[in-house]
Design an enzyme around this catalytic site. Structure first.
Site, PDB file in Angstrom:
ATOM      1  N   TYR A   1       0.831  -1.198   0.000  1.00 43.85           N
ATOM      2  CA  TYR A   1       0.000   0.000   0.000  1.00 43.85           C
ATOM      3  C   TYR A   1       0.868   1.252   0.000  1.00 43.85           C
ATOM      4  CZ  TYR A   1       0.837   1.096   4.965  1.00 43.85           C
ATOM      5  OH  TYR A   1       1.414   1.440   6.163  1.00 43.85           O
TER       6      TYR A   1
ATOM      7  N   GLU B   1      11.287   2.932  14.689  1.00 45.06           N
ATOM      8  CA  GLU B   1      10.450   3.982  14.090  1.00 45.06           C
ATOM      9  C   GLU B   1       9.112   3.984  14.797  1.00 45.06           C
ATOM     10  OE1 GLU B   1       9.709   3.004   9.957  1.00 45.06           O
ATOM     11  OE2 GLU B   1       9.767   0.866  10.430  1.00 45.06           O
TER      12      GLU B   1
END
Length: 285
Positions: A33, A180
């Site tokens: 995506y 992250e």
């Protein structure tokens, strides 16, 4: 008005958008995506997002059903049909729907391509002025985080934990270091005014906004170091912030309830946000 979505060659009302229950994105998370921001009806950093899309599908041997140039055209048409001024375009491509649920790649199956939009005023988000809190969670994801896979359960759990704690994001920890955020790249500003962010590798997603912010900072002679850092170092930093297509540059003022710096939005994050928004507007297509 019912929003318009794109599904396998057709623009349809979102309420009528459907894919097969045998679609491999649904059954196996066998898909990729992308999310791109929209400012003033235009795509932000489109070339970077489409290049990452091409790389991700290549890493899993998935052929795009349309060229990236055509995908960009379709995104623009979707924006126009929805009269979208500010928000996001979501794009997902999967290996398609086979006749049965079998693990190996099916043959002769057309990939599924869907897109839809959401309205979001990223520029005027109140949290840009107040900052957000982040919490830390173990990084339990697979080893190929550089691929923008639709397999997001670990991130869902991380961001749910953040939401339950009243935080705006979760920072994932592996071997004592921050990888992250659940849907963002992590940055700190050291006491010596060095901007630090983890280097690209299989351990993190190569963020498009991260890439642009690093380049924009370096163009302005700001010192940037790409290296790993710990929560302890982040708590001793002057500032912390995240970057993403859905937030641009977002100041972080607390980590696990403890203040970063003086616990307020700092000038570096504020300035980088302004610089990025100027860049986004100037280069949007």
């Amino acid at each position: 008005m019912d929003p318009i979505a794109y599904v396998n060659g057709s623009f349809v009302p979102l309420s009528e958008a459907k894919v097969s229950i045998l679609d491999r994105g649904f059954l196996f998370a066998d898909g990729i995506y992308e999310v791109a921001a929209v400012l003033d009806g235009k795509l932000v950093d489109s070339a970077s997002h489409l290049a990452r899309l091409e790389r991700s599908v290549g890493e899993i041997g998935l052929a795009l059903p349309e060229s990236v140039a055509r995908i960009e055209e379709l995104q623009k048409e979707l924006i126009a049909r929805n009269q979208l001024d500010n928000g996001m375009v979501y794009l997902q491509v999967t290996r398609g729907a086979d006749k049965s649920r079998d693990f190996p790649f099916p043959k002769g199956v057309t990939p599924t391509l869907i897109m839809f939009v959401t309205v979001k005023d990223i520029v005027n988000a109140p949290s840009a002025k107040t900052g957000i809190g982040v919490i830390t969670v173990p990084d339990i994801r697979w080893a190929r985080r550089d691929i923008k896979s639709v397999a997001l359960l670990a991130q869902v759990l991380a961001k749910q934990a953040a939401a339950a704690a009243g935080a705006g994001e979760a920072w994932m920890i592996e071997d004592g270091q921050i990888t992250e955020g659940g849907s963002s790249s992590a940055f700190i500003l050291t006491k010596d005014d060095v901007i630090v962010t983890r280097p690209n590798s299989n351990a993190i997603l190569p963020g498009c906004t991260r890439k642009a912010v690093v380049a924009l900072a370096e163009e302005r002679q700001l010192k940037v170091e790409e290296r790993a850092f710990t929560v302890e170092e982040a708590l001793k930093a002057k500032e912390a912030f995240i970057t993403s297509a859905s937030a641009f540059v977002q100041p972080v003022v607390t980590i696990d309830g403890k203040p970063v710096g003086d616990g307020r939005v700092g000038p570096m994050a504020t300035r980088l946000r302004e610089i990025y928004i100027d860049f986004a507007r100037a280069t949007a297509v």
